[in-house]
Design an enzyme around this catalytic site. Structure first.
Site: not given
Lengths: 372, 372
Positions: A43-44, A71, A131, A165, A192, A279, A354
């Site tokens: 959902t993002g 949620r 990462r 990014c 950015q 960006h 981005q």
């Protein structure tokens, strides 16, 4: 599997109007022997872009599972002519998943990444959680695909990290030059976009801008300072001793890992500007060896995923809008650094979407590499 | 003189309501033995700011003449409780002028600067017309006041050039550090506001932003590209061979002249961002000698016209809005450059009001120096 069944049922549903083009796309993407894909954080802003990119690239999944927090669970998601129900992310979400694309923040990745791995899934993680973890490949497919060549679908779970990014966008431009003349030092100033802080940050920029134009006070919520017609130092955590923020340190550390080049020297100043989703980066480079503008442009032109906008006559160079929703990273202002007497310095200006190459596209490209 | 008489008449006008405060300001500013001041280009963004600054600083003029093109002549201008009529700029405009503040573009300065000088006026020129002319002082009062020490009011005409906005803002921050450890190389990326292209550019940014928020296409007029929620390489003329634009070359050449230091090495990337009237600059510095963060901050704190916002704990550093309409240049993100092993590198982030210290304020400060 529930979602697969849902989808098959819909495809067969009498009276449902499905365009030929839509059917063709679905048929191509939906491959019986393709991997079973889950999206965590669907959902993002990046989660939604995962869907866009899977569709655009005709990614051959055999099943698709959309996961989010409790949620958001139960929300409907239209995709390729079908209605999916978003499911709650739980410990049992990955039993039937080959590739899990994660973009739900570092804490979710830390909690559920190992769960997915235990169940044999390959996690492509867009958060910063893994990462810098030793043994976790940090991959830009055009730059260091070899770092993940030992990982195969169906041969056990693993995590592959998607770089930050600003690192991806910088290295898409700088790597071909690095291969040509070896970068010694990199000095980066970023411009950015809002999208790096998510869909709500983009909406905050819109709403604040409307308010300011209407003579009302801006109401900062996500960012601590007014964003409309303003800019500010990147809002990531600050190393109080060093004076660098996390966004800047990511550029330093991730570049060293991706290039397997721990001694490369990097300084960066990361700044949030009132732009929606691409960006820009102003990059000054110092090389070990001579590099000409012509050779640099040739190397950039030959590099996959890079477009050049470098028209000095018409003062036309990359802008965030050029890059918006585009796959490629755009490079321009390529010029010999006049602060040096030698031919070991270059300046350039880079723009990249981005959400796309900076996040979702790069992750899906990693998933594609897994299928090769 | 007509304007003087107008004003005296108004001060005496029966029934006209003049507040005590207003009268006090007028009395203090209006000094019988003060210089006779002309403003050339009074209807522009900088021209209007000249008035604001003269008033704020209580500049002791004995007469004020407002000049503009024939198109604007006849306009009324309220100032310090009086109504002035804007007069057309002609060959006869400077017969009774001691100090002429010019901000009407380079071609007007080239045509009328020498006329004013011939009539004995001291021209403080905000255009780029004379900045690099030998014998013309290029002055930031806090940095190199000595360059104009031979010029006095009433001792013959002369031209003093106001540096370019991005040069002034950079050097306000960098000069105290240069004095401490000698700058060897400077790498600048700018985030420049609309105001640098004038009041109409600010309005273009407002209008385009409104249109884009309303789902309409942006209509670029002054700038060739969409400005709303976008940014682009500075729109000044490009040296097609070098690949640097004029704005960048001003930073290089003007710094060398102001510091009397022709060998200082500078590279710059100048970018226009969707911000109204304060520039920001990300500056990476390499010094001849060691310089610590603490010593740098101390030198900055002691330098007139500089304010420090450098709160790492709260991630609070200068923004364009902090600097908007302010006299001072704001400096932060002061930190040792981690791309170096030694203590000869610093990064910083600087914001300054483009119209004020970047133009009108610096010019009025030059005029004040003339009175000392």
């Amino acid at each position: 599997m529930q979602l697969l069944n849902n989808r098959s049922a819909q495809l067969r549903a009498p009276g449902k109007r499905v365009s030929r083009a839509r059917v063709a796309v679905v048929r191509a993407a939906k491959t019986a022997d393709g991997p079973r894909v889950a999206i965590v954080g669907v959902t993002g802003a990046v989660g939604q872009e995962f869907l866009t990119v899977l569709k655009e690239r005709n990614f051959p999944y055999s099943d698709l599972k959309l996961l989010a927090s409790a949620r958001s669970a139960g929300q409907k998601q239209e995709f390729e002519g079908h209605t999916y129900t978003v499911q709650e992310l739980t410990e049992n979400s990955f039993k039937d998943v080959d590739i899990a694309l994660f973009s739900a923040g570092g804490s979710i990745s830390k909690k559920f990444g190992p769960v997915a791995v235990k169940d044999g899934a390959i996690v492509v993680d867009n958060s910063s959680a893994y990462r810098m973890t030793e043994g976790v490949p940090l991959v830009i497919p055009e730059v260091n695909p070899e770092a993940m060549s030992h990982i195969k679908v169906g041969k056990g779970g693993a995590i592959i990290a998607n770089p930050n990014c600003s690192t991806i966008i910088a290295l898409m431009a700088v790597t071909p030059l690095h291969r040509l003349a070896t970068v010694k030092r990199m000095c980066v100033s970023t411009y950015q976009a809002a999208s790096g802080a998510g869909a709500a940050a983009m909406e905050e920029l819109r709403q604040q801008t409307r308010d300011v134009l209407d003579g009302k006070p801006a109401q900062p919520k996500i960012f601590p300072l007014q964003y409309a017609f303003n800019l500010f130092s990147h809002n990531s955590g600050m190393d109080v001793e060093l004076g660098y923020n996390e966004e800047e340190m990511k550029l330093v550390k991730e570049t060293r890992k991706i290039w397997s080049f721990p001694s490369v020297r990097i300084t960066a100043t990361c700044v949030r500007v009132p732009v929606m989703r691409a960006h820009a980066e102003s990059i000054n480079l110092e090389f070990e060896n001579d590099i000409s503008e012509a050779a640099a442009l040739e190397a950039l032109a030959a590099f996959p995923g890079v477009s050049i906008i470098n028209d000095r006559q018409n003062n036309r160079f990359p802008t965030p809008l050029d890059a918006t929703t585009k796959d490629n990273v755009f490079v321009g202002r390529v010029r010999r650094d006049i602060s040096r007497d030698d031919n070991k310095g270059l300046d350039l200006f880079v723009c990249g979407d981005q959400i796309k190459k900076g996040a979702a596209l790069n992750a899906v490209q990693i998933a594609e590499l897994l299928l090769k």
